[in-house]
Motif scaffolding. Structure first.
Motif, PDB file in Angstrom:
ATOM      1  N   TYR A  27       0.816  -1.219   0.000  1.00 37.88           N
ATOM      2  CA  TYR A  27       0.000   0.000   0.000  1.00 37.88           C
ATOM      3  C   TYR A  27       0.847   1.264   0.000  1.00 37.88           C
ATOM      4  O   TYR A  27       0.400   2.318  -0.460  1.00 37.88           O
ATOM      5  N   SER A  28       2.080   1.170   0.484  1.00 36.71           N
ATOM      6  CA  SER A  28       2.962   2.338   0.395  1.00 36.71           C
ATOM      7  C   SER A  28       3.337   2.618  -1.045  1.00 36.71           C
ATOM      8  O   SER A  28       3.515   3.776  -1.441  1.00 36.71           O
ATOM      9  N   VAL A  29       3.456   1.555  -1.862  1.00 40.36           N
ATOM     10  CA  VAL A  29       3.737   1.729  -3.292  1.00 40.36           C
ATOM     11  C   VAL A  29       2.509   2.280  -4.003  1.00 40.36           C
ATOM     12  O   VAL A  29       2.601   3.173  -4.848  1.00 40.36           O
ATOM     13  N   ILE A  30       1.344   1.751  -3.638  1.00 43.75           N
ATOM     14  CA  ILE A  30       0.089   2.175  -4.266  1.00 43.75           C
ATOM     15  C   ILE A  30      -0.103   3.688  -4.155  1.00 43.75           C
ATOM     16  O   ILE A  30      -0.565   4.345  -5.086  1.00 43.75           O
ATOM     17  N   LYS A  31       0.272   4.242  -3.008  1.00 43.05           N
ATOM     18  CA  LYS A  31       0.093   5.689  -2.796  1.00 43.05           C
ATOM     19  C   LYS A  31       0.818   6.507  -3.864  1.00 43.05           C
ATOM     20  O   LYS A  31       0.375   7.608  -4.209  1.00 43.05           O
ATOM     21  N   ALA A  32       1.948   5.986  -4.336  1.00 44.64           N
ATOM     22  CA  ALA A  32       2.767   6.760  -5.275  1.00 44.64           C
ATOM     23  C   ALA A  32       2.384   6.532  -6.736  1.00 44.64           C
ATOM     24  O   ALA A  32       2.930   7.191  -7.630  1.00 44.64           O
ATOM     25  N   ILE A  33       1.460   5.593  -7.006  1.00 45.18           N
ATOM     26  CA  ILE A  33       1.054   5.314  -8.381  1.00 45.18           C
ATOM     27  C   ILE A  33       0.110   6.410  -8.866  1.00 45.18           C
ATOM     28  O   ILE A  33      -0.935   6.653  -8.269  1.00 45.18           O
ATOM     29  N   ASP A  78      -1.220   6.693 -12.172  1.00 41.25           N
ATOM     30  CA  ASP A  78      -2.231   6.269 -13.128  1.00 41.25           C
ATOM     31  C   ASP A  78      -3.377   5.560 -12.411  1.00 41.25           C
ATOM     32  O   ASP A  78      -3.169   4.527 -11.758  1.00 41.25           O
ATOM     33  N   PRO A  79      -4.602   6.082 -12.504  1.00 46.11           N
ATOM     34  CA  PRO A  79      -5.733   5.479 -11.773  1.00 46.11           C
ATOM     35  C   PRO A  79      -6.053   4.061 -12.224  1.00 46.11           C
ATOM     36  O   PRO A  79      -6.450   3.224 -11.411  1.00 46.11           O
ATOM     37  N   MET A  80      -5.890   3.770 -13.524  1.00 42.25           N
ATOM     38  CA  MET A  80      -6.181   2.427 -14.022  1.00 42.25           C
ATOM     39  C   MET A  80      -5.195   1.425 -13.440  1.00 42.25           C
ATOM     40  O   MET A  80      -5.582   0.339 -12.985  1.00 42.25           O
ATOM     41  N   LEU A  81      -3.905   1.777 -13.432  1.00 38.02           N
ATOM     42  CA  LEU A  81      -2.905   0.856 -12.890  1.00 38.02           C
ATOM     43  C   LEU A  81      -3.087   0.690 -11.386  1.00 38.02           C
ATOM     44  O   LEU A  81      -2.938  -0.415 -10.855  1.00 38.02           O
ATOM     45  N   ARG A  82      -3.436   1.772 -10.703  1.00 43.64           N
ATOM     46  CA  ARG A  82      -3.696   1.676  -9.264  1.00 43.64           C
ATOM     47  C   ARG A  82      -4.847   0.700  -9.008  1.00 43.64           C
ATOM     48  O   ARG A  82      -4.809  -0.115  -8.088  1.00 43.64           O
ATOM     49  N   ARG A 101      12.031  -5.215  -0.875  1.00 42.82           N
ATOM     50  CA  ARG A 101      12.689  -4.325  -1.837  1.00 42.82           C
ATOM     51  C   ARG A 101      12.413  -4.795  -3.260  1.00 42.82           C
ATOM     52  O   ARG A 101      12.143  -3.996  -4.151  1.00 42.82           O
ATOM     53  N   HIS A 102      12.512  -6.103  -3.458  1.00 42.02           N
ATOM     54  CA  HIS A 102      12.229  -6.667  -4.787  1.00 42.02           C
ATOM     55  C   HIS A 102      10.794  -6.354  -5.196  1.00 42.02           C
ATOM     56  O   HIS A 102      10.532  -6.026  -6.362  1.00 42.02           O
ATOM     57  N   LEU A 103       9.870  -6.485  -4.249  1.00 38.78           N
ATOM     58  CA  LEU A 103       8.461  -6.222  -4.556  1.00 38.78           C
ATOM     59  C   LEU A 103       8.265  -4.770  -4.978  1.00 38.78           C
ATOM     60  O   LEU A 103       7.644  -4.488  -6.011  1.00 38.78           O
ATOM     61  N   LYS A 104       8.788  -3.840  -4.183  1.00 38.79           N
ATOM     62  CA  LYS A 104       8.618  -2.419  -4.494  1.00 38.79           C
ATOM     63  C   LYS A 104       9.259  -2.069  -5.833  1.00 38.79           C
ATOM     64  O   LYS A 104       8.654  -1.404  -6.677  1.00 38.79           O
ATOM     65  N   GLN A 105      10.505  -2.514  -6.014  1.00 38.70           N
ATOM     66  CA  GLN A 105      11.214  -2.207  -7.259  1.00 38.70           C
ATOM     67  C   GLN A 105      10.479  -2.775  -8.466  1.00 38.70           C
ATOM     68  O   GLN A 105      10.365  -2.115  -9.501  1.00 38.70           O
ATOM     69  N   SER A 106       9.974  -3.995  -8.322  1.00 37.12           N
ATOM     70  CA  SER A 106       9.292  -4.638  -9.443  1.00 37.12           C
ATOM     71  C   SER A 106       7.976  -3.935  -9.776  1.00 37.12           C
ATOM     72  O   SER A 106       7.628  -3.774 -10.948  1.00 37.12           O
ATOM     73  N   LEU A 107       7.237  -3.524  -8.758  1.00 41.07           N
ATOM     74  CA  LEU A 107       5.986  -2.793  -8.999  1.00 41.07           C
ATOM     75  C   LEU A 107       6.262  -1.448  -9.663  1.00 41.07           C
ATOM     76  O   LEU A 107       5.523  -1.021 -10.553  1.00 41.07           O
ATOM     77  N   TRP A 108       7.328  -0.792  -9.263  1.00 43.01           N
ATOM     78  CA  TRP A 108       7.696   0.479  -9.902  1.00 43.01           C
ATOM     79  C   TRP A 108       8.169   0.254 -11.334  1.00 43.01           C
ATOM     80  O   TRP A 108       7.863   1.025 -12.242  1.00 43.01           O
ATOM     81  N   ASP A 109       8.932  -0.825 -11.543  1.00 43.18           N
ATOM     82  CA  ASP A 109       9.403  -1.144 -12.902  1.00 43.18           C
ATOM     83  C   ASP A 109       8.228  -1.432 -13.828  1.00 43.18           C
ATOM     84  O   ASP A 109       8.223  -1.028 -14.994  1.00 43.18           O
ATOM     85  N   PHE A 110       7.243  -2.150 -13.296  1.00 46.31           N
ATOM     86  CA  PHE A 110       6.078  -2.458 -14.127  1.00 46.31           C
ATOM     87  C   PHE A 110       5.308  -1.190 -14.473  1.00 46.31           C
ATOM     88  O   PHE A 110       4.756  -1.085 -15.577  1.00 46.31           O
ATOM     89  N   GLU A 111       5.272  -0.238 -13.558  1.00 48.56           N
ATOM     90  CA  GLU A 111       4.594   1.031 -13.845  1.00 48.56           C
ATOM     91  C   GLU A 111       5.229   1.714 -15.058  1.00 48.56           C
ATOM     92  O   GLU A 111       4.530   2.249 -15.924  1.00 48.56           O
ATOM     93  N   ARG A 112       6.552   1.689 -15.134  1.00 45.17           N
ATOM     94  CA  ARG A 112       7.254   2.287 -16.279  1.00 45.17           C
ATOM     95  C   ARG A 112       6.876   1.570 -17.570  1.00 45.17           C
ATOM     96  O   ARG A 112       6.656   2.193 -18.606  1.00 45.17           O
ATOM     97  N   PHE A 113       6.810   0.240 -17.513  1.00 47.43           N
ATOM     98  CA  PHE A 113       6.425  -0.540 -18.690  1.00 47.43           C
ATOM     99  C   PHE A 113       4.979  -0.240 -19.075  1.00 47.43           C
ATOM    100  O   PHE A 113       4.655  -0.063 -20.259  1.00 47.43           O
TER     101      PHE A 113
END
Length: 632
Positions: free
Chosen positions: A211-217, A219-223, A246-258
């Motif tokens: 949920y800490s990652v979700i706050k920073a997303i 794009d509403p659709m991706l959230r 760390r892997h989880l956060k980094q991977s979720l952020w990486d997917f956002e870029r994709f």
């Protein structure tokens, strides 16, 4: 704060708020990536709102001396005085820090815990000296280069002599590895027992991290996708079993870029994006953990097949990808959304262009309808009901029998599908008989069409034996498929050779109409659909026709052609493939010599003479030497 670490939070509040100085530090331990730093920072953020205490978060990562720790303390206590505009000399800065913290050790400042408190006379206001309500947090203890026993002794001085609260964050497993011999180990144990009054193990709190990652997303659709898919995300994280937030956060952020690069017609389809996300996370976790490299993703399907056909009851599958296939049993290895090459590129360089994305996603099961070609629907056979499968297979066989599939990539898909169906019993035909049928099919097609897809199908580049049209070939890693694809390549090679005389004539016409394109086509480039940089096209060219068209060009364009021909033979790695052009070049040289005589005293004659002496002669010499080595 989530319940998983709630007891730790409650104890820390009790520890900090105690009216009596505890006289000991608290150790928060846990493996790398479990979320220790995130936990303490989140605790500070929530607790600080209603607290009189000042938290001094100090990172020990790479710190080599206690003076570096003091610098951090001073910067936290006095951010204005430590700014560049008011930066004091080193000794004064450290002196203020010592005065503020009431540090009074004897000896020189050697960075080993022996400190000198000779502080200059500086009138500091009370609020700069008052540290009684400070809580020191030492993070990454195991990554500090100060000897461990000295470091713990240094921290103890704050706790025991200055009555300050201290929270230490460390991976104690790594600390024990660093200790060395038994003497050091025993000494560490003694100091730890004196300094640490309470130890907690921080558990990976995936919900809080998520949920800490979700706050920073943004794009509403991706959230929405992340929130809706949270249970599946937890399932993948749990299956990975690395407990690394760390892997989880980094991977979720990486997917956002994709995700931001995916065309809207795909990004708005929730089921597709969720499926992409789950595969992305599984592959990302394994790559970040160093278990596989991105180019090994293509073996995911092979691992499943090996497991299916294994005759042993024992788990004799030793490749990392085999373990990963078993670990993520809920993923379909035969449908990984993107091609293996696309996944490799995505993780290797972090980017796929829109064409590559469209090629894969448009053929996915989420965009199949009644107008989708039969072979694509059969590729996704696991999603079909029995009656639908029978109907589509019947239609496919009719087209197969009429030899309607003529594009190389589609032919290989059709062959791979039939070989796979034979292997798993969906068609009543032995696999060897299917292979023979596929080879006969290739021989019986009157013409194999050029699909004009560079780098994927014949005509634009080498035939890819693993995938085309955004889909990997079924059965591509079997001997039968290899035999079929090799036979197709041989047929394509023969067709190409048979067509070269005609193409050589076309190339001469291109020289006449578009000399720039001619130059690109005879040398390596990334622009043209057709390139002859490793094909001996000049062998099939009429040297007199070529020279006639060449001489009709203005002198500037002649020079461009001369340069392109020179560049053609500059890359020695291709010269073996161009040895058959020696005869053409010899004839061309003789014809140029005659033309030079006719153009004596002209610029065009001078250009031809230079081209003959400094280019053609050297090219011929190079090719002849290469030919003699090959013959030898």
């Amino acid at each position: 704060m989530e319940a998983i670490n709630k007891k730790i939070s409650e104890y820390l509040v009790y520890y900090i708020e105690s009216d009596i100085s505890p006289g000991f530090a608290v150790l928060l331990q846990g493996y790398w990536g479990c979320g220790k730093t995130w936990f303490i920072k989140n605790f500070i953020e929530e607790y600080h709102e209603e607290s009189k205490h000042k938290f001094l978060y100090l990172s020990l990562y790479g710190v080599a001396s206690t003076s570096e720790i003091e610098d951090q303390i001073f910067q936290k206590l006095h951010p204005i005085l430590s700014s560049k505009a008011l930066f004091l000399t080193g000794k004064i800065l450290k002196g203020i820090a010592r005065a503020s913290l009431k540090i009074d050790f004897d000896g020189d400042d050697k960075g080993d815990g022996s400190l000198n408190s000779q502080v200059p006379e500086i009138n500091l206001p009370y609020y700069l000296k008052n540290t009684s309500d400070s809580v020191l947090i030492f993070d990454d203890l195991e990554r500090c280069t100060i000897p461990l026993n000295n470091l713990l002794g240094y921290i103890n001085s704050f706790v025991e002599h200055q009555d300050l609260r201290a929270i230490i964050i460390a991976n104690e497993d790594e600390l024990k590895i660093k200790e060395g011999d038994n003497t050091d180990r025993n000494l560490y144990k003694i100091i730890k027992e004196k300094l640490i009054g309470k130890t907690f193990r921080v558990e990976d709190d995936i919900k809080s991290a998520f949920y800490s990652v979700i706050k920073a997303i943004k794009d509403p659709m991706l959230r929405k996708v992340y929130l809706k898919a949270n249970r599946k995300i937890e399932e993948v994280f749990s299956a990975a079993n690395y407990h690394n937030l760390r892997h989880l956060k980094q991977s979720l952020w990486d997917f956002e870029r994709f995700y931001k690069t995916i065309p809207s017609k795909y990004s708005s389809k929730y089921e597709l994006i969720e499926d992409l996300l789950i595969h992305f996370l599984a592959f990302s976790f394994e790559i970040k953990a160093g278990e596989i490299e991105s180019h090994e993703i293509g073996d995911f399907r092979s691992a499943k097949i090996r497991k299916m056909v294994s005759t042993s009851n024992k788990n004799d599958l030793s490749k990392p990808i085999d373990t990963i296939s078993k670990k993520y049993s809920f993923l379909n290895p035969f449908d990984i959304i993107l091609t293996a090459k696309s996944w490799d590129k995505l993780f290797e360089i972090g980017y796929l262009n829109e064409v590559e994305i469209d090629e894969c996603l448009s053929k996915s099961k989420y965009f199949i309808n009644v107008n989708t070609p039969e072979w694509i629907r059969l590729w996704h056979y696991l999603n079909l009901n029995d009656d639908v499968f029978d109907s589509i297979l019947d239609s496919f066989k009719k087209k197969w029998d009429k030899r309607e599939y003529k594009i190389p990539g589609i032919i290989l898909h059709a062959c791979g599908i039939l070989l796979n169906f034979s292997r798993i019993g969906l068609i009543d035909k032995k696999i060897e008989d299917v292979k023979i049928d596929c080879i006969n099919y290739i021989d019986e097609i009157e013409a194999i069409e050029d699909s004009n897809s560079k780098g994927v199908e014949f005509g634009g580049g080498p035939l890819d034996i693993e995938q085309s049209y955004g889909l990997g070939y079924q059965s591509y890693d079997t001997k039968e498929f290899e035999d079929v694809s090799n036979h197709l390549k041989d047929r394509l090679k023969k067709i190409k050779i048979d067509n070269l005389p005609k193409e050589a004539d076309e190339l001469i016409n291109i020289l006449d109409k578009d000399s720039e394109r001619f130059c690109r086509m005879i040398f390596f480039n990334d622009i043209e659909d057709k390139s002859y940089y490793e094909t001996p096209i000049f062998k099939f060219m009429d040297s007199k026709k070529f020279l006639e068209k060449l001489l009709s060009l203005d002198n500037e364009r002649k020079r461009d052609v001369f340069i392109a021909i020179k560049q053609r033979y500059k890359l020695g790695e291709y010269n073996n493939k161009l040895l058959d052009e020696i005869f053409f070049l010899e004839k061309l040289k003789n014809e140029i010599e005659e033309e030079i005589k006719n153009r004596k005293g002209t610029i065009s004659g001078h250009l031809l003479d230079s081209f003959s002496k400094y280019n053609v002669d050297k090219i011929l010499e190079k090719l002849r030497n290469q030919a003699s080595k090959v013959e030898g």
